[in-house]
Design an enzyme around this catalytic site. Structure first.
Site, PDB file in Angstrom:
ATOM      1  CG  MET A   1      73.006  48.640  23.888  1.00 40.15           C
ATOM      2  SD  MET A   1      73.969  47.741  25.329  1.00 40.15           S
ATOM      3  CE  MET A   1      74.049  49.345  26.597  1.00 40.15           C
ATOM      4  CE1 TYR A   2      77.317  50.547  22.667  1.00 39.37           C
ATOM      5  CE2 TYR A   2      78.018  51.088  20.033  1.00 39.37           C
ATOM      6  CZ  TYR A   2      78.265  49.894  21.525  1.00 39.37           C
ATOM      7  OH  TYR A   2      78.868  49.199  22.161  1.00 39.37           O
TER       8      TYR A   2
END
Length: 233
Positions: free
Chosen positions: A53-54
């Site tokens: 998700m980064y």
């Protein structure tokens, strides 16, 4: 001064400092990210952590860039794969990040398998050293919450299904070990208990939780678990 090392697993030695990459691709450009990685590596850090998700704040336009930058750095610097220890994470159910497998909706076997393959592609690697569940597939108070609210319990994917998917990935050589993140003492012990059955290869070896001068939750419950289960902290 060299960064001290310790054994994360019998065949994995890591620096006691791990460089997180959640700003890579948002607050840090590609050249800035490479500069930070160069400095860390030259200082003796071999342990790097990311997540599918980064970067944060999470956006569909940038999702996955942190892993991509990390993979591009390793490739561009011609660093032998066994010189670095790569950790990344699969997102738990959210409902907000619709661009990641529709939410993601859950941590079922399909989501885990798809997430692993996508992370491997972005990292340009054949395997991930430490693959972590970013947050539980069940309600727990986290991200600033401190009190458990039993009215918010929702149906979750079983620990057995999650471990079976991770165990298959280990068997396929896609990941080496698994860890947990934003987990509770109950969750840690449940994962360990279930793994003692049919998923011995998928025994968790690490916990990545919030811990700082203001957040001391680890000391009140998780420390006991880690002590008795021989986790280093």
């Amino acid at each position: 001064m060299a960064v001290p090392l310790f054994n994360l697993a019998p065949d994995i030695t890591v620096s006691r400092l791990c460089l997180g990459t959640m700003t890579f691709g948002e607050q840090n450009s590609l050249p800035q990210s490479f500069e930070l990685l160069d400095k860390a590596f030259d200082s003796g850090i071999n342990f790097f952590d990311s997540a599918e998700m980064y970067p944060v704040p999470q956006r569909s336009q940038t999702q996955g860039r942190s892993e991509e930058y990390l993979g591009r750095w390793i490739r561009s610097r011609n660093i032998p794969r066994d010189r670095v220890v790569l950790a990344t994470k699969v997102s738990g159910p959210s409902g907000q990040m619709t661009w990641i497998r529709n939410g993601p909706e859950s941590l079922d076997s399909r989501n885990i398998a798809e997430a692993i393959d996508n992370s491997l592609r972005r990292l340009q690697s054949d395997y991930i050293d430490l693959y972590q569940v970013h947050w539980p597939d069940r309600y727990v108070p986290m991200f600033g919450e401190t009190e458990y609210d039993q009215s918010r319990i929702y149906s979750s994917v079983s620990f057995e299904e999650q471990l079976a998917a991770l165990d298959r990935a280990i068997g396929a050589g896609k990941i080496r070990y698994i860890g947990l993140s934003n987990e509770t003492p109950y969750g840690l012990m449940k994962f360990l208990h279930v793994a003692e059955g049919d998923f011995g290869n998928a025994r968790t070896i690490s916990v990545q939780n919030c811990y700082n001068l203001l957040c001391r939750n680890f000391d009140s419950g998780m420390a006991e678990c880690c002590h008795h289960e021989r986790y280093q902290f």
